[in-house]
Design a protein around this motif. Structure first.
Motif, mmCIF file in Angstrom:
data_model
loop_
_atom_site.group_PDB
_atom_site.id
_atom_site.type_symbol
_atom_site.label_atom_id
_atom_site.label_comp_id
_atom_site.label_asym_id
_atom_site.label_seq_id
_atom_site.Cartn_x
_atom_site.Cartn_y
_atom_site.Cartn_z
ATOM 1 N N ASN A 152 0.566 -1.174 -0.109
ATOM 2 C CA ASN A 152 0.110 0.316 0.359
ATOM 3 C C ASN A 152 1.039 1.121 0.026
ATOM 4 N N TYR A 153 0.178 1.823 -0.905
ATOM 5 C CA TYR A 153 1.237 3.553 -0.247
ATOM 6 C C TYR A 153 0.145 4.458 -0.446
ATOM 7 N N PHE A 154 0.316 5.528 0.536
ATOM 8 C CA PHE A 154 -0.297 7.239 -0.087
ATOM 9 C C PHE A 154 0.247 8.002 -0.701
ATOM 10 N N SER A 155 -1.010 9.778 -0.886
ATOM 11 C CA SER A 155 0.411 10.297 -1.458
ATOM 12 C C SER A 155 -0.705 12.134 -1.730
ATOM 13 N N ILE A 156 -0.238 13.006 -2.064
ATOM 14 C CA ILE A 156 -0.736 13.918 -2.678
ATOM 15 C C ILE A 156 -0.542 14.354 -3.522
ATOM 16 N N ASP A 157 -1.080 14.933 -4.392
ATOM 17 C CA ASP A 157 -0.595 15.665 -5.726
ATOM 18 C C ASP A 157 -0.589 17.004 -6.422
ATOM 19 N N ALA A 158 -1.720 17.443 -5.003
ATOM 20 C CA ALA A 158 -1.481 19.538 -4.903
ATOM 21 C C ALA A 158 -2.887 19.777 -4.096
ATOM 22 N N LEU A 159 -2.151 20.845 -4.031
ATOM 23 C CA LEU A 159 -3.452 21.267 -3.101
ATOM 24 C C LEU A 159 -3.798 22.872 -3.358
ATOM 25 N N ASP A 160 -4.965 23.133 -3.099
ATOM 26 C CA ASP A 160 -5.519 24.549 -3.616
ATOM 27 C C ASP A 160 -6.266 25.389 -2.059
ATOM 28 N N ILE A 161 -5.776 26.433 -2.254
ATOM 29 C CA ILE A 161 -6.592 27.025 -1.227
ATOM 30 C C ILE A 161 -6.451 28.546 -1.710
ATOM 31 N N ASP A 162 -7.529 29.834 -0.840
ATOM 32 C CA ASP A 162 -7.595 30.946 -1.577
ATOM 33 C C ASP A 162 -6.516 31.826 -2.324
ATOM 34 N N ASP A 163 -6.819 32.165 -3.174
ATOM 35 C CA ASP A 163 -6.455 32.921 -4.147
ATOM 36 C C ASP A 163 -5.454 34.570 -3.289
ATOM 37 N N THR A 164 -5.755 34.340 -2.387
ATOM 38 C CA THR A 164 -5.156 35.778 -1.782
ATOM 39 C C THR A 164 -4.954 35.391 -0.140
ATOM 40 N N GLY A 165 -4.511 33.595 -0.088
ATOM 41 C CA GLY A 165 -3.754 33.205 0.742
ATOM 42 C C GLY A 165 -2.267 32.346 0.077
ATOM 43 N N TYR A 166 -1.308 32.265 0.687
ATOM 44 C CA TYR A 166 -0.264 31.527 1.144
ATOM 45 C C TYR A 166 0.549 30.622 1.814
ATOM 46 N N LEU A 167 1.201 29.947 1.600
ATOM 47 C CA LEU A 167 1.716 28.134 1.492
ATOM 48 C C LEU A 167 2.462 29.035 3.222
ATOM 49 N N ILE A 168 3.189 28.900 4.305
ATOM 50 C CA ILE A 168 3.874 29.333 4.843
ATOM 51 C C ILE A 168 4.612 27.915 5.151
ATOM 52 N N ASP A 169 5.776 28.142 5.991
ATOM 53 C CA ASP A 169 7.337 27.434 5.375
ATOM 54 C C ASP A 169 7.357 26.376 6.745
ATOM 55 N N VAL A 170 7.042 25.724 6.976
ATOM 56 C CA VAL A 170 6.877 24.964 8.400
ATOM 57 C C VAL A 170 8.207 24.981 8.956
ATOM 58 N N LYS A 171 9.341 24.174 8.992
ATOM 59 C CA LYS A 171 10.329 24.325 9.182
ATOM 60 C C LYS A 171 11.177 25.130 9.466
ATOM 61 N N ASN A 172 10.505 27.131 9.496
ATOM 62 C CA ASN A 172 11.178 27.573 9.774
ATOM 63 C C ASN A 172 11.308 28.244 11.629
ATOM 64 N N PRO A 173 12.471 27.711 12.268
ATOM 65 C CA PRO A 173 11.962 28.195 13.505
ATOM 66 C C PRO A 173 11.851 29.324 14.080
ATOM 67 N N LYS A 174 10.739 30.176 14.904
ATOM 68 C CA LYS A 174 10.424 31.339 15.591
ATOM 69 C C LYS A 174 10.414 31.511 17.185
ATOM 70 N N ASN A 175 10.169 32.765 17.523
ATOM 71 C CA ASN A 175 10.110 33.546 18.584
ATOM 72 C C ASN A 175 11.662 32.536 19.425
ATOM 73 N N LEU A 176 12.450 33.006 18.343
ATOM 74 C CA LEU A 176 13.988 32.844 19.385
ATOM 75 C C LEU A 176 14.488 33.384 20.417
ATOM 76 N N VAL A 177 14.519 33.242 21.794
ATOM 77 C CA VAL A 177 14.872 33.949 22.914
ATOM 78 C C VAL A 177 16.261 34.169 23.732
ATOM 79 N N ALA A 178 17.228 34.758 23.817
ATOM 80 C CA ALA A 178 18.605 34.796 24.043
ATOM 81 C C ALA A 178 18.347 35.103 25.304
ATOM 82 N N THR A 179 18.571 33.998 26.758
ATOM 83 C CA THR A 179 19.169 34.809 28.171
ATOM 84 C C THR A 179 20.338 34.501 28.103
ATOM 85 N N GLY A 180 21.284 35.873 29.108
ATOM 86 C CA GLY A 180 22.715 36.073 29.235
ATOM 87 C C GLY A 180 22.996 34.988 30.428
ATOM 88 N N GLY A 181 23.908 34.400 30.788
ATOM 89 C CA GLY A 181 23.949 34.137 32.297
ATOM 90 C C GLY A 181 25.948 34.170 32.349
#
Length: 342
Positions: A152-181
């Motif tokens: 067996n297998y599963f798949s995806i061919d394409a996806l459609d969203i709003d023509d005013t929307g957009y995909l977001i890169d999930v790989k991007n780390p966010k909300n980085l915080v640095a604390t000095g010690g």
């Protein structure tokens, strides 16, 4: 009178094909191109991720290929994030039982759809969701692991969203915080992709250029011990998934400082079970804990925090850490004291 009847008849004949041309495609029908109000993203888009193992591409569907993964499926799924209000999944209907009961989860809410068919049918609309709140939505798709066989297998061919929307890169780390010690900087960040590894980059001027100080970091926290007190450091973090590196996170800065000679406190953390945990820490460590707690309360940073137990190490261990979970903390108390230096 005859002229009026004839005119009415012609109007009806013109109206029928005009209306049918704008009838929306329904689930199960072929959808080779996106309809008005929608925009299409191919399976090859780097923002559509396939965690859990090797994936392949096959010819025939939209844009010449679709992406699929073979069984076993326990740790394999499709993942993406988008901004918009609606979503359509385009895929092949095929004769394998893992497709009968696909689970799609949008923002934590799951539904089931099927891509099973006794006859192979390409470029079909297999799932549609409308009426979502305008904003960011995280999506995962998993096959029916109770029905697969070794072929067996599963798949995806394409996806459609709003023509005013957009995909977001999930790989991007966010909300980085640095604390000095004391001769260290503690970094915390958010990530929605648990399978990723992270590269830590540092600079001595805002905006870089950055030098990579650590690669292949697991988890969403890192302590940089190769720093000097009194010097400000600037950090960004990138992720690596399936050999592809993301763009950098936001920049965060911190200045490590030597703690005051008498700067210590007893940190008492009370859990929702009523259990109290006490830690004898420097004020730098206490402040790092407070920074994490307040950041998490505002929606940033990891769910857990590691508190060093220091001299309470029993047994042949290099170190012992107590991990506290944010949503299990009822209250915390800080009692600063002056150590006896005699």
């Amino acid at each position: 009178m005859k002229k009026i009847i004839f005119t009415f008849f012609v109007a009806i004949m013109l109206l029928v094909p005009f209306s049918s041309a704008f009838a929306a495609v329904t689930v199960g029908q072929e959808l080779k191109t996106p309809e008005a109000g929608w925009t299409r993203y191919d399976n090859s888009d780097s923002k559509i991720l396939f965690p859990g193992g090797k994936v392949w591409t096959n010819s025939n569907p939209f844009n010449g290929s679709h992406t699929y993964a073979e069984s076993p499926f326990e740790n394999k799924y499709i993942m993406f994030k988008f901004y918009g209000t609606k979503l359509r999944i385009i895929d092949v209907l095929a004769d394998n039982r893992a497709r009968d009961g696909m689970t799609i989860t949008i923002d934590g809410v799951s539904e089931v759809y099927s891509t099973y068919s006794s006859t192979t049918l390409w470029q079909r609309l297999v799932y549609e969701k409308t009426g979502l709140n305008l904003g960011e939505h995280i999506v995962t798709i998993k096959p029916n692991i109770d029905k697969y066989t070794t072929s067996n297998y599963f798949s995806i061919d394409a996806l459609d969203i709003d023509d005013t929307g957009y995909l977001i890169d999930v790989k991007n780390p966010k909300n980085l915080v640095a604390t000095g010690g004391n001769k260290q900087v503690i970094l915390l960040w958010n990530s929605e992709l648990k399978e990723a590894r992270y590269n830590i980059k540092r600079a001595t001027t805002a905006g870089g250029p950055y030098t990579t100080v650590e690669k292949n970091v697991y988890g969403t926290t890192f302590t940089d011990n190769d720093v000097q007190n009194g010097k400000t450091y600037y950090y960004v973090v990138s992720s690596v998934f399936n050999g592809v590196e993301s763009s950098n996170s936001n920049e965060a800065s911190a200045t490590p400082l030597e703690p005051p000679v008498n700067g210590r406190a007893i940190l008492t953390v009370t859990l929702d079970t009523g259990l109290e945990k006490e830690f004898d820490l420097s004020m730098v460590e206490v402040n790092a804990f407070i920074t994490w707690y307040e950041g998490k309360a505002a929606g940033t940073g990891p769910a857990s925090y590691a508190i060093d137990k220091h001299d309470n190490n029993k047994g042949p261990f290099k170190s012992r850490k107590d991990y506290v979970i944010f949503n299990k903390i009822l209250t915390y108390e800080v009692n600063e004291y002056t150590p006896d230096t005699k």
